[in-house]
Scaffold this active site. Sequence first.
Site, PDB file in Angstrom:
ATOM      1  N   ARG A  25     -17.736  -0.022  28.178  1.00 50.88           N
ATOM      2  CA  ARG A  25     -16.810  -0.924  27.494  1.00 50.88           C
ATOM      3  C   ARG A  25     -16.465  -0.412  26.097  1.00 50.88           C
ATOM      4  O   ARG A  25     -15.359   0.058  25.844  1.00 50.88           O
ATOM      5  CB  ARG A  25     -17.413  -2.334  27.424  1.00 50.88           C
ATOM      6  CG  ARG A  25     -16.396  -3.426  27.059  1.00 50.88           C
ATOM      7  CD  ARG A  25     -16.150  -3.602  25.572  1.00 50.88           C
ATOM      8  NE  ARG A  25     -17.356  -3.914  24.813  1.00 50.88           N
ATOM      9  CZ  ARG A  25     -17.390  -3.960  23.489  1.00 50.88           C
ATOM     10  NH1 ARG A  25     -16.301  -3.692  22.776  1.00 50.88           N
ATOM     11  NH2 ARG A  25     -18.515  -4.239  22.836  1.00 50.88           N
ATOM     12  N   HIS A 222     -26.645  -2.665  16.367  1.00 50.96           N
ATOM     13  CA  HIS A 222     -25.565  -1.857  16.936  1.00 50.96           C
ATOM     14  C   HIS A 222     -25.061  -0.932  15.827  1.00 50.96           C
ATOM     15  O   HIS A 222     -24.296  -1.352  14.955  1.00 50.96           O
ATOM     16  CB  HIS A 222     -24.451  -2.790  17.423  1.00 50.96           C
ATOM     17  CG  HIS A 222     -23.321  -2.103  18.106  1.00 50.96           C
ATOM     18  ND1 HIS A 222     -22.941  -2.406  19.398  1.00 50.96           N
ATOM     19  CD2 HIS A 222     -22.461  -1.143  17.696  1.00 50.96           C
ATOM     20  CE1 HIS A 222     -21.908  -1.662  19.748  1.00 50.96           C
ATOM     21  NE2 HIS A 222     -21.591  -0.884  18.715  1.00 50.96           N
ATOM     22  N   CYS A 255     -14.601   4.015  15.737  1.00 49.68           N
ATOM     23  CA  CYS A 255     -13.973   2.873  15.081  1.00 49.68           C
ATOM     24  C   CYS A 255     -12.651   3.318  14.484  1.00 49.68           C
ATOM     25  O   CYS A 255     -12.624   4.261  13.691  1.00 49.68           O
ATOM     26  CB  CYS A 255     -14.877   2.317  13.981  1.00 49.68           C
ATOM     27  SG  CYS A 255     -14.123   0.926  13.091  1.00 49.68           S
ATOM     28  N   ASN A 264     -20.545   5.549  18.587  1.00 50.34           N
ATOM     29  CA  ASN A 264     -21.778   4.770  18.666  1.00 50.34           C
ATOM     30  C   ASN A 264     -22.997   5.673  18.686  1.00 50.34           C
ATOM     31  O   ASN A 264     -22.916   6.866  19.003  1.00 50.34           O
ATOM     32  CB  ASN A 264     -21.764   3.946  19.960  1.00 50.34           C
ATOM     33  CG  ASN A 264     -20.757   2.825  19.940  1.00 50.34           C
ATOM     34  OD1 ASN A 264     -20.892   1.875  19.183  1.00 50.34           O
ATOM     35  ND2 ASN A 264     -19.739   2.938  20.778  1.00 50.34           N
TER      36      ASN A 264
END
Length: 320
Positions: A25, A222, A255, A264
């Site tokens: 995702r 996260h 991002c 990530n």
Amino acid sequence: MNGLPMVVPEPGLPAEVTIHEVGPRDGLQNESGIVAAADKAAFVRRLADAGLTTIEVTSFVPPAWVPQLADAEEVFTAVRDDPAVSPALNLPVLVPNMRGLDRALGLGAQQVAVFASATETFAQRNLNRSLDAALEMFEPVVRHASEDGAWTRGYLSMCFGDPWEGPVDPAKVVDVGVRLLEMGCWQLSLGDTIGVATPGQVGALIGAFARAGVGVGKLAVHFHDTYGQALANTLAALRLGVTTVDASAGGLGGCPYAKSATGNLATEDLVWMLTGLGIDTGVDLGRLVATSAWMADRLGRPSPSRTVRALAGASAGEKQ
């Protein structure tokens, strides 16, 4: 590599850590190209085969918002109906509003997530509404999900720094986080959306939640690796008792508000560190590396994960 990493436990760390895998995702939604639905479903299956027990499959957002995930129904259904996928596998999905929730529940989703912001500017730019208005939008989503027997996770972005507002006051993060928990979210994922956090900030924020009566059992972390701090920040959280860490296979993701962001925290890099610390994840690192190398091949570029590059490269060398 036989015997590596060498296992040297650190006293006080948790014996087990749950990895909340977000690659299908959060990772793929940031790709410039569209990955075929069949490949997305195969990606989830391969991740499950590697031992991951919680895999965020997709996002039920309007296709115009995130065209990379316009096939949410097709992918979720393919995974749900795959006989090779265990019924015990946790398959959370992101929902932005009631419409997204209805789509997800209609397919049998049992775990959903909402995505809030700790800062006003990011709420306006990412959600097109004020911070308070966004929370008001999420309240019926969380309530309805609970009434339907589904669990809701709360993502909280910009917890450590915002590209427009700069440093973020921990008190502001706690205020929004507590509101998400009070409306019924079972877990709160603290996001370093642009990857600017350092370990001291992590400790300060978790401490602020503790003083507000929110224990580490309600918190997940996260981290993005923009400045190479994701593993250090994760270790800081583990030392304070956090046992759920978000990560993305192969380091997929990024991002759009931090052009230098490298994505990530890579699941493989996390597993390598946790293995060396003697912390159980249930993940087969070899299978995970092979899965990320497989996806990198489909994306047409090398994996950002250092562990994938090291181990996949070593494996290729052994075959020559």
